[in-house]
Design a protein around this motif. Structure first.
Motif, PDB file in Angstrom:
ATOM      1  N   GLN A   1      -4.226   6.117  11.600  1.00  0.00           N
ATOM      2  CA  GLN A   1      -5.571   5.867  12.131  1.00  0.00           C
ATOM      3  C   GLN A   1      -6.629   6.529  11.256  1.00  0.00           C
ATOM      4  N   ALA A   2      -6.377   7.767  10.833  1.00  0.00           N
ATOM      5  CA  ALA A   2      -7.352   8.471   9.998  1.00  0.00           C
ATOM      6  C   ALA A   2      -7.516   7.796   8.640  1.00  0.00           C
ATOM      7  N   LEU A   3      -6.424   7.258   8.086  1.00  0.00           N
ATOM      8  CA  LEU A   3      -6.472   6.605   6.781  1.00  0.00           C
ATOM      9  C   LEU A   3      -6.865   5.138   6.885  1.00  0.00           C
ATOM     10  N   LYS A   4      -6.950   4.631   8.128  1.00  0.00           N
ATOM     11  CA  LYS A   4      -7.355   3.244   8.386  1.00  0.00           C
ATOM     12  C   LYS A   4      -6.385   2.251   7.757  1.00  0.00           C
ATOM     13  N   VAL A   5      -5.095   2.490   8.006  1.00  0.00           N
ATOM     14  CA  VAL A   5      -4.049   1.567   7.575  1.00  0.00           C
ATOM     15  C   VAL A   5      -3.164   1.256   8.769  1.00  0.00           C
ATOM     16  N   ASN A   6      -2.333   0.228   8.636  1.00  0.00           N
ATOM     17  CA  ASN A   6      -1.412  -0.141   9.698  1.00  0.00           C
ATOM     18  C   ASN A   6      -0.262   0.865   9.763  1.00  0.00           C
ATOM     19  N   VAL A   7       0.031   1.334  10.958  1.00  0.00           N
ATOM     20  CA  VAL A   7       1.039   2.375  11.117  1.00  0.00           C
ATOM     21  C   VAL A   7       2.428   1.887  10.693  1.00  0.00           C
ATOM     22  N   GLU A   8       2.741   0.608  10.959  1.00  0.00           N
ATOM     23  CA  GLU A   8       4.060   0.085  10.581  1.00  0.00           C
ATOM     24  C   GLU A   8       4.230   0.097   9.067  1.00  0.00           C
ATOM     25  N   TRP A   9       3.171  -0.315   8.350  1.00  0.00           N
ATOM     26  CA  TRP A   9       3.243  -0.314   6.887  1.00  0.00           C
ATOM     27  C   TRP A   9       3.400   1.105   6.363  1.00  0.00           C
ATOM     28  N   LEU A  10       2.633   2.050   6.906  1.00  0.00           N
ATOM     29  CA  LEU A  10       2.685   3.418   6.405  1.00  0.00           C
ATOM     30  C   LEU A  10       4.049   4.042   6.656  1.00  0.00           C
ATOM     31  N   SER A  11       4.636   3.777   7.814  1.00  0.00           N
ATOM     32  CA  SER A  11       5.903   4.425   8.163  1.00  0.00           C
ATOM     33  C   SER A  11       7.105   3.765   7.512  1.00  0.00           C
ATOM     34  N   SER A  12       7.086   2.415   7.380  1.00  0.00           N
ATOM     35  CA  SER A  12       8.289   1.724   6.906  1.00  0.00           C
ATOM     36  C   SER A  12       8.061   0.796   5.722  1.00  0.00           C
ATOM     37  N   GLY A  13       6.795   0.514   5.392  1.00  0.00           N
ATOM     38  CA  GLY A  13       6.517  -0.426   4.313  1.00  0.00           C
ATOM     39  C   GLY A  13       6.504  -1.866   4.760  1.00  0.00           C
ATOM     40  N   GLN A  14       6.681  -2.118   6.061  1.00  0.00           N
ATOM     41  CA  GLN A  14       6.724  -3.474   6.575  1.00  0.00           C
ATOM     42  C   GLN A  14       5.320  -3.932   6.980  1.00  0.00           C
ATOM     43  N   GLY A  15       5.038  -5.228   6.767  1.00  0.00           N
ATOM     44  CA  GLY A  15       3.776  -5.796   7.196  1.00  0.00           C
ATOM     45  C   GLY A  15       2.639  -5.520   6.224  1.00  0.00           C
ATOM     46  N   ASP A  16       1.458  -5.908   6.654  1.00  0.00           N
ATOM     47  CA  ASP A  16       0.258  -5.758   5.828  1.00  0.00           C
ATOM     48  C   ASP A  16      -0.244  -4.327   5.905  1.00  0.00           C
ATOM     49  N   SER A  17      -0.718  -3.805   4.795  1.00  0.00           N
ATOM     50  CA  SER A  17      -1.185  -2.418   4.762  1.00  0.00           C
ATOM     51  C   SER A  17      -2.469  -2.226   5.553  1.00  0.00           C
ATOM     52  N   GLY A  18      -3.307  -3.259   5.631  1.00  0.00           N
ATOM     53  CA  GLY A  18      -4.614  -3.111   6.234  1.00  0.00           C
ATOM     54  C   GLY A  18      -5.669  -2.632   5.267  1.00  0.00           C
ATOM     55  N   LEU A  19      -5.278  -2.420   4.008  1.00  0.00           N
ATOM     56  CA  LEU A  19      -6.217  -1.928   3.001  1.00  0.00           C
ATOM     57  C   LEU A  19      -7.035  -3.038   2.387  1.00  0.00           C
ATOM     58  N   ASP A  20      -6.494  -4.233   2.360  1.00  0.00           N
ATOM     59  CA  ASP A  20      -7.162  -5.333   1.665  1.00  0.00           C
ATOM     60  C   ASP A  20      -8.088  -6.066   2.610  1.00  0.00           C
ATOM     61  N   VAL A  21      -9.353  -6.179   2.224  1.00  0.00           N
ATOM     62  CA  VAL A  21     -10.362  -6.913   2.991  1.00  0.00           C
ATOM     63  C   VAL A  21     -10.780  -8.126   2.183  1.00  0.00           C
TER      64      VAL A  21
ATOM     65  N   LEU B   1     -11.248  10.576   1.825  1.00  0.00           N
ATOM     66  CA  LEU B   1     -11.218  11.821   2.584  1.00  0.00           C
ATOM     67  C   LEU B   1     -10.716  12.966   1.713  1.00  0.00           C
ATOM     68  N   SER B   2     -11.181  14.155   1.987  1.00  0.00           N
ATOM     69  CA  SER B   2     -10.618  15.345   1.364  1.00  0.00           C
ATOM     70  C   SER B   2      -9.382  15.778   2.160  1.00  0.00           C
ATOM     71  N   GLN B   3      -8.591  16.684   1.598  1.00  0.00           N
ATOM     72  CA  GLN B   3      -7.437  17.201   2.332  1.00  0.00           C
ATOM     73  C   GLN B   3      -7.895  17.905   3.609  1.00  0.00           C
ATOM     74  N   HIS B   4      -9.002  18.611   3.529  1.00  0.00           N
ATOM     75  CA  HIS B   4      -9.533  19.302   4.708  1.00  0.00           C
ATOM     76  C   HIS B   4      -9.934  18.302   5.794  1.00  0.00           C
ATOM     77  N   ASP B   5     -10.630  17.216   5.398  1.00  0.00           N
ATOM     78  CA  ASP B   5     -11.060  16.202   6.365  1.00  0.00           C
ATOM     79  C   ASP B   5      -9.864  15.546   7.044  1.00  0.00           C
ATOM     80  N   LEU B   6      -8.839  15.231   6.245  1.00  0.00           N
ATOM     81  CA  LEU B   6      -7.666  14.565   6.804  1.00  0.00           C
ATOM     82  C   LEU B   6      -6.914  15.494   7.747  1.00  0.00           C
ATOM     83  N   ALA B   7      -6.784  16.746   7.370  1.00  0.00           N
ATOM     84  CA  ALA B   7      -6.112  17.713   8.242  1.00  0.00           C
ATOM     85  C   ALA B   7      -6.839  17.832   9.576  1.00  0.00           C
ATOM     86  N   ARG B   8      -8.162  17.853   9.514  1.00  0.00           N
ATOM     87  CA  ARG B   8      -8.961  17.941  10.733  1.00  0.00           C
ATOM     88  C   ARG B   8      -8.801  16.687  11.589  1.00  0.00           C
TER      89      ARG B   8
END
Length: 217
Positions: free
Chosen positions: A52-72, A17-24
Motif C-alpha cells: 500500500q505504501a509503495l502503491k503496488v499490487n500486493v500479489e505482485w510484490l509478494s509472489s510476482g504474479q499479476g500486474d505490478s500496478g506501476l504502469d499507468v 519515498l525515503s527509507q524513513h518515510d517508508l518505515a513510518r
C-alpha cells in the motif's frame, strides 16, 4: 522480476519515498527498511502495508504474479487533449480532520484515461493523507461509478465542506467513513448532511499533469 527483493527495489525506486518515510508508513523500524533496500531480507511480514505504501499490487510484490500496478497508460500530447483525458478541476487544500477547501484556480488535464465521461481530478495540497496520498499528487474521481464499502471516496457535504475518506458503510441513514490517515478517527455522518459520495479511482503522479495554457501559449 524473479525475487521479492528485485520487485521491492523497483517499487521503492519508483515511489520517491525515503527509507524513513517508508518505515513510518509501514510502522516498522528504519533498520528493517534498510535491510530490505540492501537485499538482506528475503521476505517481509507486513507485506500488505508495504504494498500500500509503495502503491503496488500486493500479489505482485509478494509472489510476482499479476500486474505490478506501476504502469499507468500514457497519452501522447500533440497540442490537443486526447479524448477522455481527465480534466483537472482544482486543488484540494487539506485542513484539519481530513477536510479540505477547494481552490478552483488550477485547471488542465491528466495524461490518464477514464471510461467515465464526467470524470475529473483534483490536486492534493498538504500532507494530512500521507503516505497514501502525497502533496502534489492528483486524485481521479469517477462520479458514474457507485462506490462500495472499503473504497476511497470524495465526499461533498451540504454545508460546503469536502473530504476524501474510505467508505465503511451506509446504514440506517448514516454514513460511516474511515480516515485515510490513521491519525484521524472514523466519523459517522447523517445521510441528510451528505450531498455527494463519489468513487476515487486512482492516485496519479504530478508528472502526468498537462497545463494546457503553458503548452499552447
Amino acid at each position: 522480476m524473479n525475487t521479492f527483493n528485485d520487485r521491492f527495489k523497483i517499487a521503492f525506486n519508483k515511489s520517491g519515498l525515503s527509507q524513513h518515510d517508508l518505515a513510518r508508513a509501514v510502522n516498522v523500524s528504519q533498520p528493517a527498511i534498510r535491510k530490505l533496500v540492501a537485499g538482506d531480507t528475503k521476505s517481509f511480514r507486513k507485506i500488505s502495508e508495504l504494498a500500500q505504501a509503495l502503491k503496488v499490487n500486493v500479489e505482485w510484490l509478494s509472489s510476482g504474479q499479476g500486474d505490478s500496478g506501476l504502469d499507468v497508460p500514457q497519452f501522447e500530447f500533440m497540442g490537443a487533449v486526447k479524448s477522455r483525458a481527465v480534466k483537472v478541476k482544482g486543488e484540494a487544500v487539506m485542513g484539519a480532520n481530513g477536510a479540505f477547501e477547494m481552490d478552483e484556480s488550477l485547471s488542465g488535464y491528466l495524461k490518464f484515461y477514464s471510461d467515465d465521461p464526467v470524470a475529473f481530478s483534483l490536486r492534493v495540497k498538504g500532507d494530512s493523507m500521507f503516505p497514501r496520498i502525497n502533496s502534489g499528487e492528483f486524485v481521479v474521481i469517477e462520479p458514474e461509478l457507485v462506490p462500495a464499502s472499503g473504497d476511497e471516496v470524495f465526499v461533498k457535504l451540504k454545508d460546503g465542506r469536502y473530504m476524501i475518506k474510505k467508505l465503511e458503510y451506509l446504514r440506517n441513514r448514516e454514513y460511516r467513513f474511515t480516515s485515510i490517515n490513521q491519525d484521524h478517527p472514523p466519523i459517522t455522518i447523517s445521510s441528510e448532511l451528505v450531498d455527494k459520495v463519489m468513487y476515487v479511482s486512482a492516485i496519479v503522479k504530478s508528472s502526468r499533469y498537462i497545463d494546457v495554457n503553458s503548452v499552447t501559449n
